[in-house]
Design a protein around this motif. Structure first.
Motif, PDB file in Angstrom:
ATOM      1  N   TYR A 128      26.342  43.709  38.946  1.00  0.00           N
ATOM      2  CA  TYR A 128      26.024  44.621  40.045  1.00  0.00           C
ATOM      3  C   TYR A 128      27.276  45.355  40.522  1.00  0.00           C
ATOM      4  N   LEU A 129      28.347  44.633  40.725  1.00  0.00           N
ATOM      5  CA  LEU A 129      29.600  45.241  41.197  1.00  0.00           C
ATOM      6  C   LEU A 129      30.086  46.296  40.207  1.00  0.00           C
ATOM      7  N   ASN A 130      30.025  45.962  38.934  1.00  0.00           N
ATOM      8  CA  ASN A 130      30.502  46.892  37.915  1.00  0.00           C
ATOM      9  C   ASN A 130      29.632  48.140  37.846  1.00  0.00           C
ATOM     10  N   GLN A 131      28.336  47.969  37.963  1.00  0.00           N
ATOM     11  CA  GLN A 131      27.411  49.106  37.936  1.00  0.00           C
ATOM     12  C   GLN A 131      27.626  50.039  39.127  1.00  0.00           C
ATOM     13  N   ASN A 132      28.127  49.488  40.240  1.00  0.00           N
ATOM     14  CA  ASN A 132      28.339  50.279  41.447  1.00  0.00           C
ATOM     15  C   ASN A 132      29.805  50.630  41.677  1.00  0.00           C
ATOM     16  N   ASN A 133      30.607  50.531  40.612  1.00  0.00           N
ATOM     17  CA  ASN A 133      32.018  50.964  40.626  1.00  0.00           C
ATOM     18  C   ASN A 133      32.896  50.211  41.622  1.00  0.00           C
ATOM     19  N   PHE A 134      32.632  48.907  41.780  1.00  0.00           N
ATOM     20  CA  PHE A 134      33.562  48.059  42.509  1.00  0.00           C
ATOM     21  C   PHE A 134      34.522  47.437  41.493  1.00  0.00           C
ATOM     22  N   GLU A 135      35.801  47.638  41.709  1.00  0.00           N
ATOM     23  CA  GLU A 135      36.793  47.042  40.825  1.00  0.00           C
ATOM     24  C   GLU A 135      36.982  45.573  41.188  1.00  0.00           C
ATOM     25  N   ILE A 136      36.884  44.707  40.185  1.00  0.00           N
ATOM     26  CA  ILE A 136      37.145  43.285  40.398  1.00  0.00           C
ATOM     27  C   ILE A 136      38.637  43.056  40.168  1.00  0.00           C
ATOM     28  N   ILE A 137      39.357  42.807  41.260  1.00  0.00           N
ATOM     29  CA  ILE A 137      40.815  42.672  41.222  1.00  0.00           C
ATOM     30  C   ILE A 137      41.223  41.254  40.853  1.00  0.00           C
ATOM     31  N   ARG A 138      40.571  40.292  41.487  1.00  0.00           N
ATOM     32  CA  ARG A 138      40.785  38.870  41.185  1.00  0.00           C
ATOM     33  C   ARG A 138      39.427  38.258  40.873  1.00  0.00           C
ATOM     34  N   ASP A 139      39.438  37.241  39.991  1.00  0.00           N
ATOM     35  CA  ASP A 139      38.183  36.609  39.596  1.00  0.00           C
ATOM     36  C   ASP A 139      38.517  35.248  38.999  1.00  0.00           C
ATOM     37  N   PHE A 140      38.461  34.215  39.827  1.00  0.00           N
ATOM     38  CA  PHE A 140      38.914  32.910  39.345  1.00  0.00           C
ATOM     39  C   PHE A 140      38.012  31.799  39.846  1.00  0.00           C
ATOM     40  N   LEU A 141      38.051  30.689  39.125  1.00  0.00           N
ATOM     41  CA  LEU A 141      37.259  29.517  39.451  1.00  0.00           C
ATOM     42  C   LEU A 141      38.032  28.568  40.348  1.00  0.00           C
ATOM     43  N   THR A 142      37.298  27.873  41.213  1.00  0.00           N
ATOM     44  CA  THR A 142      37.829  26.715  41.901  1.00  0.00           C
ATOM     45  C   THR A 142      36.772  25.622  41.831  1.00  0.00           C
ATOM     46  N   PHE A 143      37.173  24.416  42.119  1.00  0.00           N
ATOM     47  CA  PHE A 143      36.274  23.265  41.973  1.00  0.00           C
ATOM     48  C   PHE A 143      36.391  22.399  43.211  1.00  0.00           C
ATOM     49  N   GLU A 144      35.236  22.085  43.821  1.00  0.00           N
ATOM     50  CA  GLU A 144      35.241  21.303  45.052  1.00  0.00           C
ATOM     51  C   GLU A 144      33.963  20.488  45.143  1.00  0.00           C
ATOM     52  N   HIS A 145      34.111  19.210  45.441  1.00  0.00           N
ATOM     53  CA  HIS A 145      32.972  18.313  45.643  1.00  0.00           C
ATOM     54  C   HIS A 145      31.947  18.402  44.507  1.00  0.00           C
ATOM     55  N   GLY A 146      32.449  18.411  43.285  1.00  0.00           N
ATOM     56  CA  GLY A 146      31.579  18.381  42.116  1.00  0.00           C
ATOM     57  C   GLY A 146      30.936  19.692  41.738  1.00  0.00           C
ATOM     58  N   LYS A 147      31.358  20.802  42.372  1.00  0.00           N
ATOM     59  CA  LYS A 147      30.781  22.114  42.055  1.00  0.00           C
ATOM     60  C   LYS A 147      31.873  23.125  41.705  1.00  0.00           C
ATOM     61  N   TYR A 148      31.542  24.014  40.766  1.00  0.00           N
ATOM     62  CA  TYR A 148      32.418  25.142  40.440  1.00  0.00           C
ATOM     63  C   TYR A 148      32.040  26.337  41.314  1.00  0.00           C
ATOM     64  N   TYR A 149      33.051  27.020  41.827  1.00  0.00           N
ATOM     65  CA  TYR A 149      32.838  28.232  42.621  1.00  0.00           C
ATOM     66  C   TYR A 149      33.647  29.369  42.020  1.00  0.00           C
ATOM     67  N   ASP A 150      33.028  30.546  41.928  1.00  0.00           N
ATOM     68  CA  ASP A 150      33.738  31.763  41.537  1.00  0.00           C
ATOM     69  C   ASP A 150      34.210  32.475  42.789  1.00  0.00           C
ATOM     70  N   ILE A 151      35.482  32.871  42.795  1.00  0.00           N
ATOM     71  CA  ILE A 151      36.031  33.634  43.917  1.00  0.00           C
ATOM     72  C   ILE A 151      36.497  34.983  43.388  1.00  0.00           C
ATOM     73  N   LEU A 152      35.941  36.056  43.950  1.00  0.00           N
ATOM     74  CA  LEU A 152      36.246  37.417  43.518  1.00  0.00           C
ATOM     75  C   LEU A 152      36.855  38.206  44.659  1.00  0.00           C
ATOM     76  N   LYS A 153      37.829  39.043  44.342  1.00  0.00           N
ATOM     77  CA  LYS A 153      38.381  40.018  45.288  1.00  0.00           C
ATOM     78  C   LYS A 153      38.088  41.390  44.704  1.00  0.00           C
ATOM     79  N   VAL A 154      37.337  42.213  45.435  1.00  0.00           N
ATOM     80  CA  VAL A 154      36.844  43.473  44.876  1.00  0.00           C
ATOM     81  C   VAL A 154      37.075  44.632  45.840  1.00  0.00           C
TER      82      VAL A 154
END
Length: 230
Positions: A128-154
């Motif tokens: 969706y972000l790419n289709q609407n011309n939002f640049e993804i500047i950062r895009d990294f995983l973190t892990f907390e309490h048994g779950k993976y989370y994606d963190i994006l800066k756009v």
């Protein structure tokens, strides 16, 4: 905040001196940290639930009330645009984040940047972000309490050429050969192979196969890219 790794990862990519909107703030841990540590002096914490927002309001003293304002609202509805303004949308799935942005797309485009954190359907969010011309500047995983989370800066204004692997797993994780991504794709591969076999062997409806095959293709692309780099 020592046990809130995900929230600290979000805080660490917020520049000092920004006017911050924290959408769906709930307990307001991020606004409280930003205010108490002098990272921002102008914070709007919002939530669709007044009882949830009260958890934060009850923790505000007179000094914090000068920095942190609260508003019961849905997403960006009714929020005034300011200069030097950034937004955080965390603790939600990718589909919900898409809805929040899409309901007030012009507002989102005018923000300096957004920080988005999701643990489900992030591939849909990236698409969706790419289709609407939002640049993804950062895009990294973190892990907390048994779950993976994606963190994006756009930020708005630039289309990027992403492969299927980038859409599913994030270019930064792939380029940096994230150890979290290495672990995650092993889990995803095993899980999706099982889903695929169960559909083929036990179901007359093959509708879900396309999505499973796309993810398996993305996993294979990540492995090939890493192999070529070695």
């Amino acid at each position: 905040m020592n046990d809130k790794k995900r929230l600290m990862e979000i805080i660490n990519i917020i520049d000092r001196g920004k006017n911050v909107i924290d959408v769906g703030t709930d307990h307001g841990l991020v606004p409280l940290y930003l205010a108490k540590n002098g990272i921002s002096t102008n914070i709007l914490a919002t939530d669709i639930s007044a009882p949830s927002l009260k958890k934060l309001e009850d923790r505000l003293d007179n000094d914090l009330r000068k920095i942190i304002k609260t508003k019961v609202t849905d997403g960006f509805d009714g929020i005034e645009k300011e200069d030097n303004q950034v937004a955080i949308i965390a603790g939600m799935g990718g589909n919900t984040i898409i809805e929040i942005i899409d309901q007030n797309l012009d507002f989102a485009k005018n923000l300096e940047y957004m920080i988005l954190a999701s643990n489900i359907a992030t591939e849909r969010l990236r698409e969706y972000l790419n289709q609407n011309n939002f640049e993804i500047i950062r895009d990294f995983l973190t892990f907390e309490h048994g779950k993976y989370y994606d963190i994006l800066k756009v930020s708005y204004g630039k289309h990027q050429d992403f492969s299927l692997a980038d859409i599913y797993y994030g270019f930064e994780n792939i380029n940096k050969k994230s150890y979290l991504l290495e672990d995650k794709i092993k889990i995803d591969y095993k899980k999706n192979i099982k889903f695929k076999n169960d559909i083929i062997e036990k179901s007359a409806n093959y509708d879900g196969l396309d999505k499973i095959n796309a993810r398996l293709k993305a996993i294979n692309e990540v492995k090939v890219r890493w192999k070529l780099e070695n």
